[in-house]
Design a protein around this motif. Structure first.
Motif, PDB file in Angstrom:
ATOM      1  N   TYR A  80     155.663  77.029  47.030  1.00 20.20           N
ATOM      2  CA  TYR A  80     154.528  76.332  46.424  1.00 20.20           C
ATOM      3  C   TYR A  80     154.304  74.954  47.035  1.00 20.20           C
ATOM      4  O   TYR A  80     153.174  74.583  47.357  1.00 20.20           O
ATOM      5  N   ILE A  81     155.380  74.187  47.208  1.00 21.66           N
ATOM      6  CA  ILE A  81     155.197  72.816  47.709  1.00 21.66           C
ATOM      7  C   ILE A  81     154.630  72.817  49.121  1.00 21.66           C
ATOM      8  O   ILE A  81     153.773  71.998  49.464  1.00 21.66           O
ATOM      9  N   GLN A  82     155.070  73.778  49.937  1.00 17.72           N
ATOM     10  CA  GLN A  82     154.574  73.832  51.319  1.00 17.72           C
ATOM     11  C   GLN A  82     153.122  74.287  51.365  1.00 17.72           C
ATOM     12  O   GLN A  82     152.306  73.736  52.104  1.00 17.72           O
ATOM     13  N   TYR A 110     150.191  82.711  46.415  1.00 20.23           N
ATOM     14  CA  TYR A 110     150.238  82.027  47.707  1.00 20.23           C
ATOM     15  C   TYR A 110     151.141  82.772  48.690  1.00 20.23           C
ATOM     16  O   TYR A 110     150.726  83.139  49.790  1.00 20.23           O
ATOM     17  N   TYR A 111     152.419  82.979  48.298  1.00 21.52           N
ATOM     18  CA  TYR A 111     153.348  83.496  49.304  1.00 21.52           C
ATOM     19  C   TYR A 111     153.160  84.974  49.611  1.00 21.52           C
ATOM     20  O   TYR A 111     153.436  85.423  50.721  1.00 21.52           O
ATOM     21  N   VAL A 112     152.659  85.756  48.660  1.00 22.06           N
ATOM     22  CA  VAL A 112     152.379  87.163  48.954  1.00 22.06           C
ATOM     23  C   VAL A 112     151.239  87.261  49.969  1.00 22.06           C
ATOM     24  O   VAL A 112     151.327  88.010  50.951  1.00 22.06           O
ATOM     25  N   CYS A 113     150.179  86.498  49.742  1.00 24.44           N
ATOM     26  CA  CYS A 113     149.030  86.538  50.651  1.00 24.44           C
ATOM     27  C   CYS A 113     149.380  85.965  52.025  1.00 24.44           C
ATOM     28  O   CYS A 113     148.965  86.513  53.058  1.00 24.44           O
ATOM     29  N   SER A 119     152.328  85.893  53.469  1.00 25.09           N
ATOM     30  CA  SER A 119     153.257  86.771  54.176  1.00 25.09           C
ATOM     31  C   SER A 119     152.558  87.994  54.762  1.00 25.09           C
ATOM     32  O   SER A 119     152.986  88.539  55.782  1.00 25.09           O
ATOM     33  N   LEU A 120     151.473  88.424  54.116  1.00 21.53           N
ATOM     34  CA  LEU A 120     150.756  89.613  54.583  1.00 21.53           C
ATOM     35  C   LEU A 120     149.491  89.282  55.361  1.00 21.53           C
ATOM     36  O   LEU A 120     148.752  90.170  55.772  1.00 21.53           O
ATOM     37  N   GLY A 121     149.222  87.985  55.537  1.00 21.55           N
ATOM     38  CA  GLY A 121     148.087  87.565  56.358  1.00 21.55           C
ATOM     39  C   GLY A 121     146.745  87.556  55.659  1.00 21.55           C
ATOM     40  O   GLY A 121     145.704  87.522  56.317  1.00 21.55           O
ATOM     41  N   PHE A 122     146.732  87.560  54.300  1.00 19.89           N
ATOM     42  CA  PHE A 122     145.470  87.495  53.558  1.00 19.89           C
ATOM     43  C   PHE A 122     145.069  86.040  53.319  1.00 19.89           C
ATOM     44  O   PHE A 122     145.908  85.144  53.304  1.00 19.89           O
ATOM     45  N   GLU A 123     143.772  85.829  53.109  1.00 18.52           N
ATOM     46  CA  GLU A 123     143.273  84.493  52.775  1.00 18.52           C
ATOM     47  C   GLU A 123     143.830  84.060  51.419  1.00 18.52           C
ATOM     48  O   GLU A 123     143.909  84.856  50.484  1.00 18.52           O
ATOM     49  N   ALA A 124     144.208  82.766  51.324  1.00 17.46           N
ATOM     50  CA  ALA A 124     144.761  82.258  50.068  1.00 17.46           C
ATOM     51  C   ALA A 124     144.341  80.811  49.874  1.00 17.46           C
ATOM     52  O   ALA A 124     144.160  80.073  50.848  1.00 17.46           O
ATOM     53  N   GLY A 125     144.158  80.412  48.620  1.00 15.56           N
ATOM     54  CA  GLY A 125     143.831  79.018  48.335  1.00 15.56           C
ATOM     55  C   GLY A 125     142.992  78.862  47.086  1.00 15.56           C
ATOM     56  O   GLY A 125     142.119  79.689  46.809  1.00 15.56           O
ATOM     57  N   VAL A 126     143.283  77.808  46.326  1.00 20.22           N
ATOM     58  CA  VAL A 126     142.533  77.527  45.095  1.00 20.22           C
ATOM     59  C   VAL A 126     141.081  77.188  45.416  1.00 20.22           C
ATOM     60  O   VAL A 126     140.174  77.508  44.642  1.00 20.22           O
ATOM     61  N   SER A 127     140.848  76.554  46.544  1.00 25.38           N
ATOM     62  CA  SER A 127     139.491  76.133  46.908  1.00 25.38           C
ATOM     63  C   SER A 127     138.631  77.280  47.439  1.00 25.38           C
ATOM     64  O   SER A 127     137.438  77.123  47.637  1.00 25.38           O
ATOM     65  N   LYS A 128     139.236  78.434  47.671  1.00 24.41           N
ATOM     66  CA  LYS A 128     138.489  79.605  48.153  1.00 24.41           C
ATOM     67  C   LYS A 128     138.028  80.448  46.962  1.00 24.41           C
ATOM     68  O   LYS A 128     138.779  80.660  46.002  1.00 24.41           O
ATOM     69  N   GLY A 129     136.802  80.950  47.020  1.00 27.58           N
ATOM     70  CA  GLY A 129     136.266  81.790  45.956  1.00 27.58           C
ATOM     71  C   GLY A 129     136.813  83.212  46.024  1.00 27.58           C
ATOM     72  O   GLY A 129     137.547  83.564  46.960  1.00 27.58           O
ATOM     73  N   PHE A 130     136.423  84.030  45.050  1.00 29.13           N
ATOM     74  CA  PHE A 130     136.925  85.415  44.992  1.00 29.13           C
ATOM     75  C   PHE A 130     136.505  86.215  46.227  1.00 29.13           C
ATOM     76  O   PHE A 130     137.279  87.029  46.731  1.00 29.13           O
ATOM     77  N   ARG A 131     135.289  85.996  46.698  1.00 31.76           N
ATOM     78  CA  ARG A 131     134.814  86.740  47.876  1.00 31.76           C
ATOM     79  C   ARG A 131     135.599  86.363  49.134  1.00 31.76           C
ATOM     80  O   ARG A 131     135.821  87.199  50.008  1.00 31.76           O
ATOM     81  N   GLU A 132     136.012  85.094  49.218  1.00 30.98           N
ATOM     82  CA  GLU A 132     136.776  84.640  50.381  1.00 30.98           C
ATOM     83  C   GLU A 132     138.236  85.078  50.317  1.00 30.98           C
ATOM     84  O   GLU A 132     138.842  85.367  51.344  1.00 30.98           O
TER      85      GLU A 132
END
Length: 421
Positions: free
Chosen positions: A215-217, A309-312, A314-327
């Motif tokens: 999480y911190i990283q 965060y870490y599941v996405c 590790s598997l190369g999916f987009e991740a982030g609170v600032s990204k919407g559901f479509r992103e």
């Protein structure tokens, strides 16, 4: 004249450094404070209730250990611009990373259940049934991420971190024996018993958990902290390690000065809150219960977020609170799924929560040593870190921390597994 003084103050290097620190501050303080979650507060409460002031000496080495691990996390994130799961995948490959993520997902599910269980318990203290409290809490936690961006979410988390001050107030209201508390904070009081050793393992285990390294990283990466502000982010990490342990220190003191001093037996935070009423006053009891509700709700927001965060990553999916559901559909879907699953399980009558929590602690204990070793390998890799690899001195200190934490993790697994054999 007044204008010149005003200008001089704003141009002062110390003042400018403070402003930069405030802009960078967040990931370190938030990550550390979530360690004081439902399980953590329960552990600290029982430590003070059962052993009085005897375990206060442990907080100094725990501050050092947590500060070192958090500092390495922010340094890796800022220098590489990648989350820990990303770096692990690059270091050991997708197969090992995937297996580790599955184990972490299972372990974190148990931790998330603990947080929602804490919401049910703390809301019950205030007379709100869990069938009302849990759906409301789940909706709040979900809307916080779906409707916010990283900056707005971080502000809410920092406000939640500030509410931990209620435990410091509760500690003062308990009127502790300060001379004995200071003495035992400096001079270790060792009791060669299974219960004492188990409690030490529990205290260290609740302070350093696998999820926090991810999480911190991920937080410093999403926040976009630049390399020129690395020193301020490192200060944030160290400051967070100090604050969280000071709060935990006062939780132990509050229970040592009241419950332990009067020989009262308690089994959970609800018992502690009730016991504080005649011993330290109604305000101390309310503050303690409110702090537990805040901690449970705070961690119930962070732990599913850390997992997503870490599941996405590790598997190369987009991740982030600032990204919407479509992103980032996988990120948001996983976050929502973890919250809903936790609420459903907690609401099931006679759900085997103890078994789930037990297995999650075993998984945490198994995974923690491997993660710490991988962190050391990554942070000493010049291809990734360039000139920001660990110094020899820092490697010695970090290495010693890893060995101690690994040893305690192994002891934790042994103490959890042996009684069940």
């Amino acid at each position: 004249m007044d204008l010149r003084i005003f200008t001089r103050v704003f141009k002062n290097p110390i003042f400018l450094s403070f402003i930069i620190f405030l802009s960078v501050m967040g990931p370190g303080i938030i990550t550390a404070n979530v360690d004081n979650d439902a399980g953590g507060i329960t552990t600290y409460s029982l430590a003070g209730s059962q052993f009085g002031y005897d375990l206060l000496w442990l907080f100094i080495p725990m501050i050092i250990a947590l500060a070192i691990i958090q500092e390495m996390g922010v340094r890796m994130g800022i220098v590489s611009g990648k989350g820990l799961a990303d770096l692990i995948r690059e270091k050991v490959g997708i197969k090992i990373t995937f297996l580790m993520m599955i184990a972490l997902l299972a372990a974190n599910m148990g931790n998330i259940l603990a947080e929602f269980s804490g919401i049910a318990v703390s809301s019950g203290i205030f007379g709100v049934p869990k069938f009302i409290a849990l759906p409301v809490a789940a909706l709040f936690v979900w809307l916080l991420v779906v409707k916010g961006n990283y900056k707005s979410v971080e502000k809410v988390f920092l406000m939640a971190s500030a509410l931990y001050l209620t435990y410091i107030v509760a500690g003062y209201l308990s009127q502790p024996n300060w001379a004995l508390a200071i003495h035992n904070s400096i001079i270790p009081q060792i009791t060669p018993s299974t219960a004492y050793i188990t409690m030490i393992i529990g205290l260290v285990g609740t302070t350093i958990a696998p999820w926090m390294m991810f999480y911190i990283q991920s937080s410093v990466v999403e926040k976009g902290i630049s390399l020129k502000n690395l020193k301020y982010s490192k200060l944030d990490a160290v400051f967070g390690a100090i604050v969280v342990n000071v709060v935990a220190f006062f939780i132990v003191i509050a229970c040592a000065a009241t419950i332990h001093a009067n020989g009262i037996q308690v089994n959970n935070v609800a018992d502690v809150s009730k016991a504080l009423v005649p011993l330290a006053g109604q305000y101390a009891s309310i503050l303690f219960a409110f702090g537990f509700l805040n901690a449970s709700l705070f961690a119930a927001s962070i732990l599913p977020l850390s997992t997503a965060y870490y599941v996405c990553e590790s598997l190369g999916f987009e991740a982030g609170v600032s990204k919407g559901f479509r992103e980032a559909p996988i990120f948001h879907g996983l976050y929502l799924g973890l919250i809903l699953l936790a609420v459903i399980v907690i609401m099931i009558p006679n759900a085997p929560l103890l078994t789930i929590l037990y297995l999650s602690q075993v998984a945490n204990g198994l995974l923690l040593p491997f993660l710490l070793i991988l962190m050391l390998l990554i942070i000493n890799d010049r291809k990734i870190m360039g000139d920001y690899v660990n110094s020899k001195l820092f490697n010695y200190v970090a290495g010693a921390t890893v060995i101690i934490v690994m040893s305690l993790s192994i002891l934790l697994i042994v103490t959890l597994i042996l009684p069940s054999l």
